[in-house]
Design an enzyme around this catalytic site. Structure first.
Site, PDB file in Angstrom:
ATOM      1  N   SER A 145       0.855  -1.187   0.000  1.00  0.00           N
ATOM      2  CA  SER A 145       0.000   0.000   0.000  1.00  0.00           C
ATOM      3  C   SER A 145       0.889   1.235   0.000  1.00  0.00           C
ATOM      4  O   SER A 145       1.962   1.241   0.620  1.00  0.00           O
ATOM      5  CB  SER A 145      -0.896   0.034   1.239  1.00  0.00           C
ATOM      6  OG  SER A 145      -1.544   1.294   1.358  1.00  0.00           O
ATOM      7  N   TYR A 159      -2.751  -0.483   9.861  1.00  0.00           N
ATOM      8  CA  TYR A 159      -2.665  -0.881   8.456  1.00  0.00           C
ATOM      9  C   TYR A 159      -1.306  -0.510   7.885  1.00  0.00           C
ATOM     10  O   TYR A 159      -0.661  -1.313   7.203  1.00  0.00           O
ATOM     11  CB  TYR A 159      -3.782  -0.197   7.669  1.00  0.00           C
ATOM     12  CG  TYR A 159      -3.863  -0.608   6.221  1.00  0.00           C
ATOM     13  CD1 TYR A 159      -4.292  -1.877   5.860  1.00  0.00           C
ATOM     14  CD2 TYR A 159      -3.536   0.282   5.203  1.00  0.00           C
ATOM     15  CE1 TYR A 159      -4.388  -2.259   4.531  1.00  0.00           C
ATOM     16  CE2 TYR A 159      -3.632  -0.086   3.872  1.00  0.00           C
ATOM     17  CZ  TYR A 159      -4.055  -1.354   3.539  1.00  0.00           C
ATOM     18  OH  TYR A 159      -4.139  -1.718   2.214  1.00  0.00           O
TER      19      TYR A 159
END
Length: 250
Positions: A145, A159
């Protein structure tokens, strides 16, 4: 779905989390390029059937396998099943992932464990398991990501932690597997039009406001990069990161 390229003819690919979103786009793109494609899913059997059906309707070969990325044995069993059916696995795409959001002080240990199990531990488990079935010159590609490098809003610490861990693992595994000419890379999507993050969702305008190109990515943008990394032109590209985020991190 048309088969216009055959860069991956004769190859076998396994994609974790391939029933929807970016994973589905990757599975279909690898099939378009000639690979036999297996992919895992957990809670979306209808979508898994749709993805497999689309690949097969276009003349490709697809295998959907239910496997929970929180359970190491299910990952290992899925990989062994793919290898038993097709004889090998040339390409592993570690794509399955989850997101748990909230301020650090409010996140639970259970959320931490769940995030690390799916986003980090499962990548290690799948990578380790696939090596017994992967010929020299194979490809391992992981979906990270853009938040691994820059976190523009609160509530994303867990995350970001999990996706940052993949960078170190990718570099280390690239060193370990270099003698076998197996490449290991990580692709960092930014905001991408999916069910989980729609381009017209609540945070979409805020995301576009920090992009160099104020457009959400299409899942096929990431899938195209994965297909290139899986193909012959990327045979010496390893231990590297590639960001697909409309310049959000620029």
């Amino acid at each position: 779905m048309e088969f216009i390229m055959q860069n991956l003819a004769g190859k076998v690919a396994f994609v974790t989390g391939g029933s929807r979103g970016i994973g589905a786009a990757i599975a279909k793109r690898l099939a378009r390029e000639g690979a036999k494609v297996a992919f895992s899913y957990v809670s979306t059997p209808d979508r898994a059937r749709d993805v497999a059906g689309e690949i097969e309707a276009a003349g490709g070969v697809a295998l959907a396998i239910k496997a929970d990325n929180r359970k190491a044995q299910e990952i290992e069993t899925a990989i062994n099943e793919v290898a038993a059916k097709f004889g090998k696995i040339d390409i592993l795409v570690n794509n399955a992932g989850i997101i748990e959001m909230g301020p650090v002080g409010e996140l639970s240990i259970e959320q931490f464990d769940r995030t690390v199990d799916v986003n980090v531990r499962a990548v290690f488990v799948a990578t380790k398991a696939v090596l017994a079935h992967m010929p020299d010159g194979g490809r391992i590609i992981t979906t990270g990501s853009n938040l691994a490098h820059q976190v523009p809003w609160p509530g994303l610490s867990l995350y970001a932690l999990s996706k940052s861990a993949l960078i170190g693992f990718t570099r280390g595994a690239a060193r370990d597997l270099g003698p076998r000419k197996i490449t290991v890379n990580v692709v960092h999507p930014g905001p991408t039009e999916t069910d989980m993050n729609p381009a017209e969702g609540d945070i979409a305008d805020a995301a576009r406001s920090v992009m160099a190109i104020p457009d959400y990515s299409d899942a096929n943008d990431t899938a195209g990069l994965v297909a290139w990394l899986a193909g012959p032109e990327a045979k010496v590209v390893t231990g590297s990161e590639f960001t697909v985020d409309s310049g959000m991190n620029a």
